[in-house]
Design a protein around this motif. Structure first.
Motif, PDB file in Angstrom:
ATOM      1  N   GLU A 534       0.829  -1.206   0.000  1.00  0.00           N
ATOM      2  CA  GLU A 534       0.000   0.000   0.000  1.00  0.00           C
ATOM      3  C   GLU A 534       0.865   1.258   0.000  1.00  0.00           C
ATOM      4  O   GLU A 534       0.548   2.244  -0.673  1.00  0.00           O
ATOM      5  CB  GLU A 534      -0.918  -0.003   1.228  1.00  0.00           C
ATOM      6  N   THR A 536       3.889   1.691  -1.157  1.00  0.00           N
ATOM      7  CA  THR A 536       4.730   1.906  -2.345  1.00  0.00           C
ATOM      8  C   THR A 536       3.907   2.185  -3.597  1.00  0.00           C
ATOM      9  O   THR A 536       4.452   2.151  -4.711  1.00  0.00           O
ATOM     10  CB  THR A 536       5.619   0.671  -2.580  1.00  0.00           C
ATOM     11  N   ASN A 537       2.649   2.455  -3.434  1.00  0.00           N
ATOM     12  CA  ASN A 537       1.791   2.798  -4.577  1.00  0.00           C
ATOM     13  C   ASN A 537       2.220   4.163  -5.124  1.00  0.00           C
ATOM     14  O   ASN A 537       2.221   5.163  -4.412  1.00  0.00           O
ATOM     15  CB  ASN A 537       0.329   2.824  -4.129  1.00  0.00           C
ATOM     16  N   SER A 538       2.552   4.214  -6.379  1.00  0.00           N
ATOM     17  CA  SER A 538       3.064   5.453  -6.973  1.00  0.00           C
ATOM     18  C   SER A 538       1.999   6.545  -7.085  1.00  0.00           C
ATOM     19  O   SER A 538       2.335   7.711  -7.338  1.00  0.00           O
ATOM     20  CB  SER A 538       3.637   5.170  -8.371  1.00  0.00           C
ATOM     21  N   ASP A 539       0.729   6.181  -6.888  1.00  0.00           N
ATOM     22  CA  ASP A 539      -0.341   7.180  -6.963  1.00  0.00           C
ATOM     23  C   ASP A 539      -0.590   7.866  -5.626  1.00  0.00           C
ATOM     24  O   ASP A 539      -1.518   8.696  -5.540  1.00  0.00           O
ATOM     25  CB  ASP A 539      -1.642   6.518  -7.435  1.00  0.00           C
TER      26      ASP A 539
END
Length: 799
Positions: A534, A536-539
């Motif tokens: 969760e 490391t989500n680029s968004d």
């Protein structure tokens, strides 16, 4: 890596790199820890507190008293039952035992030896008579023969009977006739007198047992007394044709030889009555909690007084709770001290303290949960009328024994989880009054929970749900079946209900574990794989902000993440933690991104008008800003530590060297402590990998020609310099691991910088120029020295 990599590793720290280890700066003074925080950090107060709480939970505290009343007294108030109490009905028990005793038939013994002895006497009589007549063929001397029979055989025959038998010479026909008739009469059974039937034999019959212990029930009419046997003998004799004198002699002999062969067995009868009486258990009834024993204004009866006295005795017996409390306290004190000793030896102190705190909290929390379910089970069982669900013990199978075990299996190593399973199983058994079956049920279920979490991939939280809904129900059903086969506690009628409750218990454990898992992760600082996915989500907004405001730092973080993840994978470390730490390590640069060279979009240098010490403060401040931003984002503790440790207490070399050049050594003294990061140095291998990847990625950008040899040189020099500076002392890297790290870094960097073939027809580098090229100005890296420092001889070189 080449051998030169190991040649450059020095066993002693260089004097020019680290003349003296400065004290680690603290960004701000830590607040004085509260009493609760001190108790949680120090294991011994926590051990005592946990032991006391567990002992209180497992010890029955004294109950309230009941009002003492006398028979005939009017109750001044309602008397309510303080707890469930089973009361024995003495009168009903005595009545049922008397009925069972009265139902036992009188036992009579049929002695076949009586006829056998009688037959021997008959044959001895006739043999003696035939011998006598043979000896005295003419003068038979009947009187002498009669006297001989009395003295030798105890047979007192009439004189006329002796004369008749002598005259007939004791014929064998009469002998066999007498034996046959006697056998027929003895076979029916002869009792002395039917007037001795005083135990209800006439109404119920009796049990007749022979010498071979064969038993049959007979009516009294089927037996003969002496008089009836003699009449039957004479009737049978009358049907046989023979001389009158012979018939008279046999009739007299029948009266002599017919005797009783059925006698009353008092010992066996009393024994059976006692067994029947003991087989009747006490008849009891249950007084439910909160039931009104006697209402206000009612007259107190003897039965009511009996119930009140029984409550009083039970309360007095339960009030001796102190020995039980002391015993459980000693037991759990020993168990928890042993547990702490193991954790302290097997793991580092912070990790051991965290695991012990979690185990203590889980033990106390589980006990509180079990207590709540006990109350609920009592209420539900009292409200149901179904026989299989009317006992509170059946609902014990629906308790969430494995909720904490699923969480432990997901977060902690298997040895620690196994220790908790043992402790939880023992606690469950003690809670239910030393029920060994519940201990086994909880222990085997815990092992199944661990297997289920491993089977469905520990890194996903859904593994707890799958283990609870798929693995635990089957194991619980199997354990319930084994309990029925081995312990034979109840009939199979309750088996379907128990299996259903066992399935419900597994599902309840899974749901509780799934719901509590995020809370436990946050409370105890665990970082799971799903949490890291969760984060490391680029968004995420932080990454979007970083890509817009500090694009160079963002791109730098992506490459550092690739380097750290690859090295962690090669070393078998937590790749997700290393990747997440690398992505977040420079988030502090979003506060003042223009002061870092990778984010400059114009040629103007903001450090131009700043002194070296002020520039150093700006550069160092991104670590502090990153830690504060991490707290605002509520990042896990491990990620915050990587952010704080990714520079360690290393030297900001560029501005340190610039300060030495700028300041007059006679007027000002330049100390390293002012140009070092606050630290601390990396405390884990993942943090060490992020530190090395950060430095090597930045240094590799200063290469004009990023060939494989140049990349090797950068990797080797940075690792050597970091080692000599003491930044990796707490990471416990071995030389083999450092070599593996270097190879992993080289693989990633060479994949990034490897050359491509030229595109035909294009001149991307511009036309060649004959004029003399102006020397290029080297870009400054204000975060760290762009190129490893030139090596100067150490005082201890060659040692």
């Amino acid at each position: 890596m080449p051998v030169s990599f190991f040649d450059k590793i020095k066993l002693f720290k260089g004097a020019e790199i680290q003349p003296g280890r400065p004290a680690v700066e603290t960004a701000e003074e830590e607040p004085h820890p509260t009493l609760l925080r001190r108790l949680l950090k120090d294991p011994w107060p926590l051990i005592l507190l946990t032991t006391v709480v567990v002992a209180l939970f497992l010890t029955r505290l004294p109950s309230v008293t009941v009002t003492a009343l006398a028979p005939g007294e009017v109750a001044p108030a309602d008397v309510v039952a303080p707890f469930d109490l089973t009361v024995e009905d003495g009168e009903e028990t005595a009545r049922k035992r008397a009925e069972a005793e009265a139902a036992v038939l009188p036992i009579y013994t049929y002695d076949a030896n009586v006829f056998a002895n009688t037959e021997d006497k008959i044959r001895a009589l006739f043999a003696e008579g035939r011998a006598w007549t043979a000896r005295f063929p003419e003068n038979h001397q009947s009187g002498a023969l009669r006297a001989l029979l009395v003295d030798k055989h105890g047979l007192d025959l009439e004189v006329s009977d002796v004369q008749t038998l002598v005259r007939l010479k004791f014929p064998a026909e009469l002998e066999e006739t007498l034996i046959g008739l006697a056998a027929k009469i003895f076979g029916r059974g002869i009792i002395v007198s039917k007037n001795l039937f005083i135990h209800g034999e006439a109404e119920r019959g009796l049990a007749l047992i022979d010498i071979q212990h064969r038993e049959r029930t007979v009516r009294t009419a089927e037996l003969f007394d002496i008089g009836e046997s003699e009449r039957l003998f004479n009737d049978e004799l009358a049907r046989i044709e023979m001389p009158a004198r012979s018939r008279a002699a046999l009739a007299d002999l029948g009266q002599i030889f017919l005797t009783a062969n059925v006698t009353y067995n008092k010992i066996e009868t009393e024994k059976r009555k006692a067994a029947a009486r003991d087989a009747v258990g006490p008849v009891s009834f249950t007084v439910k909690k909160d039931r009104i024993i006697v209402r206000k204004g009612d007259e107190v009866t003897a039965d009511t007084v009996k119930v009140l006295d029984l409550y009083t005795r039970t309360i007095r017996r339960q009030s001796r709770w102190l020995p039980g409390f002391v015993g459980i306290f000693i037991l759990y004190l020993f168990l928890l001290v042993t547990l702490w000793a193991f954790l302290d030896r097997a793991y580092k102190r912070p990790q051991a303290v965290r695991q012990f705190r979690m185990m203590a909290a889980a033990l106390v929390g589980s006990l509180a949960l079990y207590k709540a379910f006990l109350v609920l089970a009592t209420i539900v069982s009292g409200a149901l009328t179904t026989p299989s669900l009317s006992r509170a013990e059946v609902f014990y199978l629906a308790f969430p024994f494995q909720a904490a075990t699923l969480i432990f299996a997901f977060l902690l190593p298997d040895p620690v989880t196994l220790l908790y399973i043992i402790l939880n199983s023992l606690t469950a058994g003690l809670l239910f009054g030393g029920d060994f079956s519940m201990t086994i049920f909880s222990f085997v279920g815990g092992l199944a929970a661990v297997y289920g979490v491993k089977l469905y991939r520990r890194r996903y939280r859904a593994a707890t749900l799958r283990a609870g809904f798929i693995v635990l129900p089957g194991v619980n059903a199997l354990l319930i079946l084994v309990a029925h086969l081995v312990l034979t506690r109840t009939g199979l009628a309750a088996f379907p209900a128990e299996v259903a409750l066992g399935v419900l218990g597994g599902a309840a454990s899974a749901v509780l574990a799934f719901l509590l898992l995020p809370l436990v992760e946050t409370a105890f600082g665990f970082v799971t794989g799903s949490k890291l996915l969760e984060l490391t989500n680029s968004d995420l907004p932080i990454f979007r902000q970083m890509a817009e405001e500090a694009p160079g730092s963002y791109h730098h973080s992506l490459i550092v993440a690739s380097l750290a993840e690859k090295a962690a994978e090669e070393l078998g470390l937590d790749t997700q933690l290393a990747k997440a730490g690398a992505l977040y390590h420079d988030i502090g640069k979003t506060k003042m991104p223009e002061y870092f060279i990778e984010n400059r979009s114009r040629e103007f240098d903001l450090h131009k008008d700043l002194t070296p010490s002020m520039s150093t403060l700006v550069i160092k401040n991104h670590v502090k800003e990153g830690a504060e931003l991490a707290r605002k984002l509520k990042l896990p503790r491990l990620l915050r530590e990587i952010i704080e440790q990714h520079h360690g207490n290393s030297l900001v070399r560029y501005f340190y060297a610039k300060a030495k050049q700028t300041y007059d050594p006679e007027d000002q003294t330049v100390g390293e402590e002012d140009f070092r990061y606050p630290g601390p140095a990396p405390q884990s291998k993942e943090a060490g990998l992020v530190m090395l990847a950060d430095s090597i990625e930045a240094a590799s950008r200063s290469l004009k020609s990023p060939t494989k040899d140049n990349l090797k040189r950068v990797i080797t020099d940075i690792i050597n310099g970091t080692l000599q500076d003491g930044q990796l002392d707490a990471c416990d890297f071995s030389l083999r691991e450092l070599r593996t790290v270097a190879a992993a870094f080289l693989t990633i960097l060479y994949a990034i910088y490897h050359p491509r073939v030229e595109y035909p027809g294009f001149s991307f580098n511009g036309p060649p120029k004959d004029r003399k090229k102006a020397p290029r100005t080297k870009k400054k890296n204000h975060d760290r020295h762009p190129q490893p420092p030139e090596k100067t001889p150490d005082p201890d070189e060659g040692v």
